[in-house]
Design an enzyme around this catalytic site. Structure first.
Site, PDB file in Angstrom:
ATOM      1  N   LYS A 213     -22.797 -62.052 -31.590  1.00 41.33           N
ATOM      2  CA  LYS A 213     -24.138 -62.216 -30.750  1.00 41.33           C
ATOM      3  C   LYS A 213     -25.173 -61.317 -31.051  1.00 41.33           C
ATOM      4  O   LYS A 213     -24.931 -60.153 -31.321  1.00 41.33           O
ATOM      5  CB  LYS A 213     -23.652 -61.895 -29.132  1.00 41.33           C
ATOM      6  CG  LYS A 213     -24.720 -62.091 -28.260  1.00 41.33           C
ATOM      7  CD  LYS A 213     -24.312 -61.652 -26.950  1.00 41.33           C
ATOM      8  CE  LYS A 213     -25.462 -61.894 -25.855  1.00 41.33           C
ATOM      9  NZ  LYS A 213     -24.995 -61.484 -24.552  1.00 41.33           N
ATOM     10  N   ARG A 223     -33.629 -64.542 -19.595  1.00 43.62           N
ATOM     11  CA  ARG A 223     -33.818 -63.468 -18.975  1.00 43.62           C
ATOM     12  C   ARG A 223     -34.464 -64.041 -17.553  1.00 43.62           C
ATOM     13  O   ARG A 223     -34.375 -63.181 -16.465  1.00 43.62           O
ATOM     14  CB  ARG A 223     -34.565 -62.299 -19.572  1.00 43.62           C
ATOM     15  CG  ARG A 223     -33.542 -61.871 -20.615  1.00 43.62           C
ATOM     16  CD  ARG A 223     -34.367 -60.810 -21.665  1.00 43.62           C
ATOM     17  NE  ARG A 223     -33.312 -60.183 -22.556  1.00 43.62           N
ATOM     18  CZ  ARG A 223     -33.411 -59.487 -23.488  1.00 43.62           C
ATOM     19  NH1 ARG A 223     -35.063 -58.956 -23.818  1.00 43.62           N
ATOM     20  NH2 ARG A 223     -32.858 -59.148 -24.475  1.00 43.62           N
ATOM     21  N   ARG A 234     -31.040 -54.385 -26.385  1.00 41.87           N
ATOM     22  CA  ARG A 234     -29.947 -54.319 -26.297  1.00 41.87           C
ATOM     23  C   ARG A 234     -29.435 -54.079 -27.830  1.00 41.87           C
ATOM     24  O   ARG A 234     -28.195 -54.552 -28.376  1.00 41.87           O
ATOM     25  CB  ARG A 234     -29.141 -55.327 -25.833  1.00 41.87           C
ATOM     26  CG  ARG A 234     -29.572 -55.741 -24.406  1.00 41.87           C
ATOM     27  CD  ARG A 234     -28.725 -56.964 -23.765  1.00 41.87           C
ATOM     28  NE  ARG A 234     -28.878 -56.999 -22.584  1.00 41.87           N
ATOM     29  CZ  ARG A 234     -29.429 -58.110 -21.408  1.00 41.87           C
ATOM     30  NH1 ARG A 234     -29.632 -58.912 -22.383  1.00 41.87           N
ATOM     31  NH2 ARG A 234     -29.665 -57.827 -20.338  1.00 41.87           N
ATOM     32  N   GLU A 250     -16.989 -58.856 -36.922  1.00 40.42           N
ATOM     33  CA  GLU A 250     -16.720 -58.843 -35.384  1.00 40.42           C
ATOM     34  C   GLU A 250     -15.920 -60.125 -35.128  1.00 40.42           C
ATOM     35  O   GLU A 250     -14.841 -59.719 -34.284  1.00 40.42           O
ATOM     36  CB  GLU A 250     -18.022 -58.896 -34.644  1.00 40.42           C
ATOM     37  CG  GLU A 250     -19.142 -57.904 -35.205  1.00 40.42           C
ATOM     38  CD  GLU A 250     -18.748 -56.767 -33.960  1.00 40.42           C
ATOM     39  OE1 GLU A 250     -17.536 -57.104 -33.049  1.00 40.42           O
ATOM     40  OE2 GLU A 250     -19.464 -55.804 -33.835  1.00 40.42           O
ATOM     41  N   LYS A 265     -23.934 -66.520 -31.708  1.00 42.45           N
ATOM     42  CA  LYS A 265     -25.165 -66.774 -30.872  1.00 42.45           C
ATOM     43  C   LYS A 265     -26.082 -66.028 -31.184  1.00 42.45           C
ATOM     44  O   LYS A 265     -26.152 -64.799 -31.512  1.00 42.45           O
ATOM     45  CB  LYS A 265     -24.690 -66.560 -29.204  1.00 42.45           C
ATOM     46  CG  LYS A 265     -25.830 -66.455 -28.371  1.00 42.45           C
ATOM     47  CD  LYS A 265     -25.146 -65.785 -26.915  1.00 42.45           C
ATOM     48  CE  LYS A 265     -26.306 -66.071 -25.835  1.00 42.45           C
ATOM     49  NZ  LYS A 265     -25.792 -65.508 -24.772  1.00 42.45           N
ATOM     50  N   SER A 291     -31.514 -70.228 -24.662  1.00 41.64           N
ATOM     51  CA  SER A 291     -32.546 -70.635 -23.922  1.00 41.64           C
ATOM     52  C   SER A 291     -33.897 -70.896 -24.992  1.00 41.64           C
ATOM     53  O   SER A 291     -34.554 -71.984 -24.662  1.00 41.64           O
ATOM     54  CB  SER A 291     -32.856 -69.789 -23.263  1.00 41.64           C
ATOM     55  OG  SER A 291     -33.103 -68.309 -23.545  1.00 41.64           O
ATOM     56  N   TYR A 330     -27.982 -76.420 -23.087  1.00 44.33           N
ATOM     57  CA  TYR A 330     -28.713 -76.860 -22.062  1.00 44.33           C
ATOM     58  C   TYR A 330     -28.928 -78.453 -21.927  1.00 44.33           C
ATOM     59  O   TYR A 330     -29.189 -79.051 -20.754  1.00 44.33           O
ATOM     60  CB  TYR A 330     -29.819 -76.121 -21.676  1.00 44.33           C
ATOM     61  CG  TYR A 330     -29.507 -74.650 -21.597  1.00 44.33           C
ATOM     62  CD1 TYR A 330     -28.984 -74.152 -20.407  1.00 44.33           C
ATOM     63  CD2 TYR A 330     -29.709 -73.857 -22.745  1.00 44.33           C
ATOM     64  CE1 TYR A 330     -28.908 -72.913 -20.209  1.00 44.33           C
ATOM     65  CE2 TYR A 330     -29.763 -72.598 -22.816  1.00 44.33           C
ATOM     66  CZ  TYR A 330     -29.012 -71.982 -21.359  1.00 44.33           C
ATOM     67  OH  TYR A 330     -28.684 -70.636 -21.380  1.00 44.33           O
TER      68      TYR A 330
END
Length: 340
Positions: A213, A223, A234, A250, A265, A291, A330
């Site tokens: 990610k 958001r 982040r 990871e 992602k 998104s 989506y």
């Protein structure tokens, strides 16, 4: 005897060629031929629909930066679940949008909190038809917007956050979630959640690790979708966009800690990472068309710059071709209806 090879002439180019002309175009000659020889396909069961549920809402609240996507109220949530099940997609990933937040994200493991309440609704409505999945992260529930609890200096406290994740995992499993999406990118999160689940008797609850990610610019519309309170960024826990091997590492760590599925992602800008993870992973590999990727397609299509349906299909085929066994998107319900 002459050793000169026999040359044949190409009638189109007029250039001598050794041997026959190779004609890959034969397999593109008709729609039927193209579909028969296609290497990568989409199937409704390979698609997962992310859904946002807003606490206290009765009907849907449109998300301005994501045309066609909403924060669901109770009634619209039930209708959308039924529509998704009828379309035959593989599952839904649920995100909660609470009305109140605090520093430790107390609503995240509240049995009556928005996400756990929505999970019970989803399981009751479509639990036999879809894999009901839940986002396991604190960012929607904290007043500072970070994915973990903060220490005295205001930095994310990795190990204190693991305690909160363990509590969330048990609450989500008890609400009926079949698969927990660990999206916080804390070190050791998979082991902490797997241990908590097993100790509580939830050995059948699966774990999806958001392994690769990245700290991406493509999360902006999300958001808005979760009414994020984030100040800052982040970058201290999500991956640097310049690091491909780190994403593979990871994933390897998460598999070793007990992840049932690993994920990359965003999807579209990280197809190289996705391909590398898919090449080495012993467990299913998923990808999230996030998104920003969704909104870019919708915006370009609304301006008449691209063919919307073709762009959607091509984007998903590319993610599948790179190695994703399933895609969070989506567009899931809509595309599934096309495929059926």
């Amino acid at each position: 005897m002459s050793t000169t090879p026999h040359l044949s002439s190409s009638p189109s180019a007029g250039t001598p060629l050794a041997g026959p002309i190779l004609r890959p175009r034969r397999l593109r000659s008709s729609r039927a031929m193209r579909e028969l020889t296609r290497e990568t396909r989409l199937h409704p069961r390979q698609l997962v629909l992310p859904m946002f549920v807003r606490e206290g809402a009765v009907e849907a609240v449109p998300i301005g930066s994501m045309p066609g996507v909403v924060q669901h109220g109770t009634d619209s949530f039930r209708r959308a679940l039924t529509e998704a099940a009828e379309a035959g997609i593989g599952g839904v990933m649920l995100f909660g949008v609470p009305t109140t937040k605090d520093a430790r994200g107390s609503g995240a493991d509240d049995p009556d909190g928005v996400l756990n309440a929505a999970t019970r609704i989803a399981v009751a409505e479509v639990g036999d038809a879809l894999v009901v999945q839940t986002d396991l992260c604190l960012d929607e529930f904290t007043d500072h917007g970070h994915c973990g609890v903060l220490d005295a200096r205001g930095a994310v406290d990795n190990d204190a956050t693991l305690t909160r994740y363990a509590s969330m995992a048990i609450a989500q499993a008890e609400a009926g979630s079949a698969l927990l999406g660990l999206s916080g990118m804390m070190d050791g999160q998979v082991e902490a959640v797997r241990t908590a689940l097993d100790d509580a008797g939830h050995t059948g609850t699966a774990v999806l690790a958001y392994s690769g990610k990245y700290a991406s610019a493509y999360y902006g519309p999300f958001r808005e979708a979760v009414d994020s309170s984030l100040q800052g960024d982040r970058r201290t826990y999500q991956l640097d966009p310049g690091n491909g091997r780190e994403g593979v590492r990871e994933a390897e760590i998460d598999v070793a800690e007990g992840a049932d599925v690993v994920m990359v992602k965003p999807a579209g800008s990280y197809l190289d990472v996705l391909a590398a993870v898919a090449a080495s992973s012993p467990v299913p590999v998923w990808a999230y068309q996030v998104s920003g990727e969704y909104s870019m397609i919708e915006a370009a299509a609304a301006n008449g710059w691209i063919d919307r349906e073709r762009a959607i299909e091509e984007s998903l085929l590319s993610i599948r071709r790179a190695g994703a066994d399933a895609v969070l998107t989506y567009f899931a319900t809509e595309v599934a209806a096309w495929l059926r």
